[in-house]
Motif scaffolding. Structure first.
Motif: not given
Length: 389
Positions: A234, A274, A314
């Motif tokens: 992500s 992330t 994403i």
């Protein structure tokens, strides 16, 4: 350094992923002369395409769990001084179930594991779960927390283990392919490479999902097969997922031999912010084609665990091949069909965590020493054995 310029080695290791690096480290630390041959670059295969898990929570009771616990003692003990080099993170793991049935099954596993000395805490309800993970879906029925689950950065681990091995005299040949294994009087005695011949007292195959192909160069059948998996990455977020969190179905999928696509949710945060989401498993050979079905199911499964991720971007996805054995146990040790040929492969998704334990045990056996754990369950030739009539 060219292979032609290299003197005979005690061991030649085929593969410079995490297993090859770990074997090189323990072999050179034991005073053996070591040459590592890698057709690409360090950690360019499966090691660069995984999450770096060091888990005890996903292991069923048996030899692999024992190997996992042994490896944990090495990561946290003998190798602890290097922990910062490979970003060792003792984040802990949380296994959750959305149903009462799954919660009961998980509770039975926890009770058994606790009896073996594994540290694990029952997390009995949604309120307790959200104290551990505030953004977790409140519909979860219960779970278990494993404080000893940890993680490393796998590429760094491979690089630094090889650096330490080279400090002890090991030689490394990258961009060098092995195209033959020499067999003399029924014994593996070296390899032919694109850079020349290397003679050795032992040939150790650490080629991940390609280990079966490499073993075939010596006329040996080794049923290590690729099992493809995808991971989603992500955009960076504020602290959202504190631990490695996965559904109880993940343990079932790890133990499954189903060739079709299986997806079970695994979500974790990273120091950079992330979020990593997995995990899928499917046996499709070495097919690298992007799978929208696998990626879509992983995303949906991640959102089921953490609804807060529904609007997250994403940034990228990646895939890799886990080295899979039919009985879900790795192959470790000397091949009973070919003296001098050794294997450290077939760890599927647990290779990072099990690498150091595998390597130390293999080197102990190679030196003719008693091994800290029995390698009998992992013997490479077990697939050729037939029950007595």
């Amino acid at each position: 350094m060219s292979a032609a310029a290299a003197p005979r080695s005690d061991v030649v290791i085929i593969g410079a992923g995490i297993l090859g690096a770990a074997v090189a480290y323990f072999a050179s630390s034991a005073g053996l002369s070591v040459t590592v041959v890698e057709r690409g670059s360090i950690a360019s295969g499966t090691t660069s395409r995984c999450e770096g898990n060091l888990l005890v929570s996903d292991k069923e009771v048996g030899p692999e769990l024992e190997l996992s616990l042994y490896s944990q003692t090495l990561w946290r003990g003998e190798l602890a001084e290097h922990a910062a080099d490979w970003e060792f993170e003792a984040k802990g793991g949380l296994v959750v179930s959305a149903t009462d049935r799954g919660k009961r099954a998980l509770g039975a596993l926890v009770a058994h594991q606790r009896g073996l000395g594994i540290r694990v805490d029952d997390v009995g309800d949604a309120g307790a779960l959200r104290e551990i993970e505030p953004y977790l879906n409140p519909a979860m029925a219960g779970g278990a927390f494993y404080p000893d689950d940890a993680q490393v950065q796998p590429v760094l681990a491979a690089h630094h283990l090889l650096r330490l091995a080279r400090d002890r005299g090991a030689r490394l040949l990258t961009r060098t392919a092995v195209h033959a294994i020499h067999v003399t009087s029924g014994r593996a005695t070296g390899v032919d490479t694109t850079a020349g011949r290397i003679d050795a007292g032992a040939v150790i195959v650490c080629a991940g999902p390609w280990s079966g192909e490499v073993a075939a160069l010596a006329g040996v059948t080794l049923p290590v097969l690729p099992r493809r998996g995808f991971v989603l990455v992500s955009e960076p977020l504020p602290p959202t997922v504190r631990h490695k969190v996965y559904s109880a179905e993940y343990v079932e999928n790890v133990a499954s031999s189903d060739a079709g696509l299986q997806v079970s949710s695994v979500v974790e945060g990273t120091p950079s912010g992330t979020i990593l989401m997995g995990a899928s498993r499917e046996r499709v050979g070495f097919d690298t084609t992007f799978s929208s079905e696998a990626v879509g199911r992983i995303a949906r499964a991640g959102i089921e665990l953490f609804p807060v991720l529904a609007g997250v971007q994403i940034m990228r996805t990646y895939s890799g091949f886990r080295p899979y054995c039919p009985d879900h146990l790795p192959v470790i040790g000397e091949d009973g069909r070919m003296p001098g040929l050794w294997h450290a492969a077939g760890h599927e998704g647990a290779g990072i965590g099990l690498s150091v334990g595998t390597a130390k045990l293999l080197v102990q056996s190679l030196r003719g020493e008693p091994t800290d754990l029995s390698l009998e369950p992992f013997r490479p030739h077990r697939f050729d054995e037939r029950p007595a009539a």
